[in-house]
Design a protein around this motif. Structure first.
Motif, PDB file in Angstrom:
ATOM      1  N   TYR A  90     -11.386  -6.288 -13.411  1.00 31.06           N
ATOM      2  CA  TYR A  90     -11.153  -7.597 -12.792  1.00 31.06           C
ATOM      3  C   TYR A  90     -12.398  -8.470 -12.983  1.00 31.06           C
ATOM      4  N   LEU A 133     -14.309  -3.808   0.160  1.00 34.57           N
ATOM      5  CA  LEU A 133     -12.863  -3.885  -0.045  1.00 34.57           C
ATOM      6  C   LEU A 133     -12.197  -4.568   1.146  1.00 34.57           C
ATOM      7  N   LYS A 158       0.830  -1.209   0.000  1.00 36.58           N
ATOM      8  CA  LYS A 158       0.000   0.000   0.000  1.00 36.58           C
ATOM      9  C   LYS A 158       0.865   1.260   0.000  1.00 36.58           C
ATOM     10  N   LEU A 206      -6.350   1.368  -9.341  1.00 34.59           N
ATOM     11  CA  LEU A 206      -7.511   0.608  -9.825  1.00 34.59           C
ATOM     12  C   LEU A 206      -8.230   1.322 -10.968  1.00 34.59           C
ATOM     13  N   GLU A 259      -2.860  -9.419  -3.043  1.00 34.60           N
ATOM     14  CA  GLU A 259      -3.141  -9.338  -4.471  1.00 34.60           C
ATOM     15  C   GLU A 259      -4.467  -8.616  -4.683  1.00 34.60           C
ATOM     16  N   THR A 260      -4.679  -8.184  -5.928  1.00 34.94           N
ATOM     17  CA  THR A 260      -5.945  -7.535  -6.286  1.00 34.94           C
ATOM     18  C   THR A 260      -6.789  -8.539  -7.051  1.00 34.94           C
ATOM     19  N   THR A 277      -7.574  -6.217  -2.031  1.00 31.72           N
ATOM     20  CA  THR A 277      -6.590  -5.271  -2.548  1.00 31.72           C
ATOM     21  C   THR A 277      -5.652  -4.809  -1.440  1.00 31.72           C
TER      22      THR A 277
END
Length: 524
Positions: free
Chosen positions: A412, A479, A140, A407, A484-485, A504
């Motif tokens: 995704y 969220l 982050k 993002l 990982e995202t 995320t």
């Protein structure tokens, strides 16, 4: 000394005397030296009536260790794991509800104490979660730094585009002026060319009409006395006006303008226009003399002239031809004077001739000016769109420190048994049948939707495709912290309202400092 301090809570849990099913936090309410007062204050009973398998208190607090009160609670100590309250109804019911088995002390069931194993697994899970949080928070911080650099670069690019926009606007206005100046002589030359062509076309049509009138007059003048009489006109019943299939003397005289006969000049000027659409020739087209061709073009053989529209109006003419197309084919092969084709393709004489060299030169110059203007205008529009996009992205709320900015340009997907769900953060959410089909909108970006103390923990997407006899679809994206995202799940808890979870690093909180290494503990 430290080991002694760490073991004190465990010692208290063993040594503090209290009735079965009572937690440490409540043990001071149960003093065996005095009567017990119900926790709700509704009554007081002698202490020996606590856990006597008879419910005296309305809140069941006098029977914490038996199943006498259906609304009571039994406290599982669960040493080595997490303490737990269960319903008093489950005490001695033959099912081990507490991991230490203390709820089945008198049922004849032997419960294995699984608290230490549960505590070990729980600690491993917590350690893994702590590791994910630490690694996620590290990532982050990288995302935050990346956005700071990217934002500075985008701001610099925006400044450059805004500066270049002014010069592009000046260039567009200059090229607009040059285009308009080049289009003036082009328009005059094209208008003059069209005017000459239309005059020639009109003259050609008038000549053709005169020739058709002459042929029809000669056919009707059976006695060749230079006049068409009422009787001669009556030989053509197709000119009938009242629909009875025959042309009466009165009808014929009316067609001749009230006269009994007419000469060739009057026939051509007045009579022919009234009867030309109904008149049928007595001879085949091959027997008729060919009309002379206009100087501008060569007409097709046996084809009456049809005035065509100018080049810009050809589409309109084609629409008219399509509307009349249903009547063609009846007598197309035997077209006669006085009866033009009901549909006709443009002939050579209907088409405007090529422009002369001077006019074409004006057209080429104007087209070159238009091309340059349009290219500059497109460049200006591209710059303006880039400026709008950059301004929107720079000003967008990507979280307290811009950690969610990465993002913005990503999408995704999550594939389930039936659907493929697609999330494009800050833009839209959609679903598409797995086996093919059109996507359905589950909402477009609305706002951050987390609680007041954690605003950036959820996203709201609204105004998706409407449900059948229901509201528009909408999606809440929760969220979660992760290294990982990835979209981890999608559900529909309410009709047309979807819940999606996105893992995320941007959602990872700052972890607490790591505790110093110490000895093993039984309690979690």
């Amino acid at each position: 000394m430290l080991l002694v301090l760490l073991l004190l809570p465990l010692c208290w849990a063993v040594e503090v005397k209290r009735p079965r099913g009572v937690s440490l936090t409540n043990h001071h309410f149960y003093d065996e030296s005095k009567p017990f007062t119900c926790l709700d204050g509704s009554a007081s009973v002698p202490f020996d009536q606590v856990n006597d398998d008879y419910c005296d208190c309305k809140d069941g607090s006098d029977e914490p260790g038996t199943a006498a009160c259906p609304n009571g609670s039994f406290h599982c100590t669960n040493t080595g794991y997490k303490p737990l309250y269960i319903s008093s109804r489950w005490v001695n019911d033959g099912v081990c509800d507490c991991c230490d088995g203390t709820d089945e002390y008198n049922s004849g069931i032997v419960c294995e104490n699984t608290c230490k194993e549960k505590g070990r697994k729980e600690r491993e899970t917590l350690q893994q979660m702590a590791e994910v949080t630490r690694e996620g928070f590290r990532l982050k911080k990288i995302l935050i730094e990346d956005w700071k650099r990217a934002r500075e670069e985008k701001q610099k690019k925006l400044t450059e585009l805004q500066a270049g926009k002014k010069s592009l606007e000046d260039q567009v206005e200059l090229l607009r002026t040059l285009k308009e100046e080049a289009e003036k002589p082009e328009k005059e030359a094209k208008d003059q060319h069209r005017k000459l062509w239309e005059e020639q076309l009109a003259a050609s049509k008038a000549q053709r009409e005169q020739e058709l009138a002459t042929i029809a007059f000669q056919e009707l003048d059976d006695d060749m006395d230079g006049a068409v009489s009422v009787a001669e006109l009556q030989t053509h019943p197709e000119l009938d006006t009242d629909g009875d299939g025959a042309l009466s003397e009165g009808e014929a005289q009316t067609l001749l303008g009230g006269d009994m006969q007419t000469d060739a000049a009057s026939f051509s000027d007045r009579i022919w226009a009234a009867i030309r659409d109904k008149y049928r020739s007595e001879v085949l087209p091959t027997d008729l003399p060919l009309p002379s061709a206009p100087a501008l073009t060569e007409p097709k053989e046996e084809q009456p002239p049809v005035l065509s529209q100018p080049a810009e109006e050809e589409d309109e003419e084609e629409e008219t031809e399509e509307e009349e197309g249903g009547d063609e084919g009846e007598d197309e092969d035997s077209q006669v004077p006085g009866e033009e084709p009901k549909t006709a393709s443009p002939t050579e004489e209907d088409k405007m001739p090529p422009y002369d060299e001077q006019t074409q030169a004006f057209i080429n110059a104007a087209q070159e000016a238009r091309n340059k203007f349009e290219e500059a205008e497109r460049s200006l529009k591209d710059v303006e769109e880039s400026i709008r996009n950059l301004e929107q992205e720079i000003s967008f709320d990507f979280g307290p420190n811009g950690e969610f900015a990465y993002l913005y340009s990503q999408c995704y997907e999550l594939t389930t048994n039936e659907y493929v769900y697609r999330l494009c953060p800050f833009k839209l959410v959609s679903q598409k049948p797995k086996l093919g089909g059109s996507p359905t909108s589950l909402g477009t970006w609305g706002s951050w939707a987390g609680p007041d103390h954690d605003k950036f923990s959820a996203m709201k997407y609204e105004q998706g495709t409407g449900c059948w006899q229901g509201p528009n679809r909408s999606t809440t994206v929760r969220l979660l912290c992760g290294k990982e995202t990835v979209v981890t799940s999608t559900t529909e808890p309410s009709r047309c309202e979807y819940l999606m979870e996105l893992m995320t690093p941007a959602a990872c909180p700052e972890p607490p400092p790591e505790a110093p290494a110490s000895g093993n503990h039984d309690e979690l």
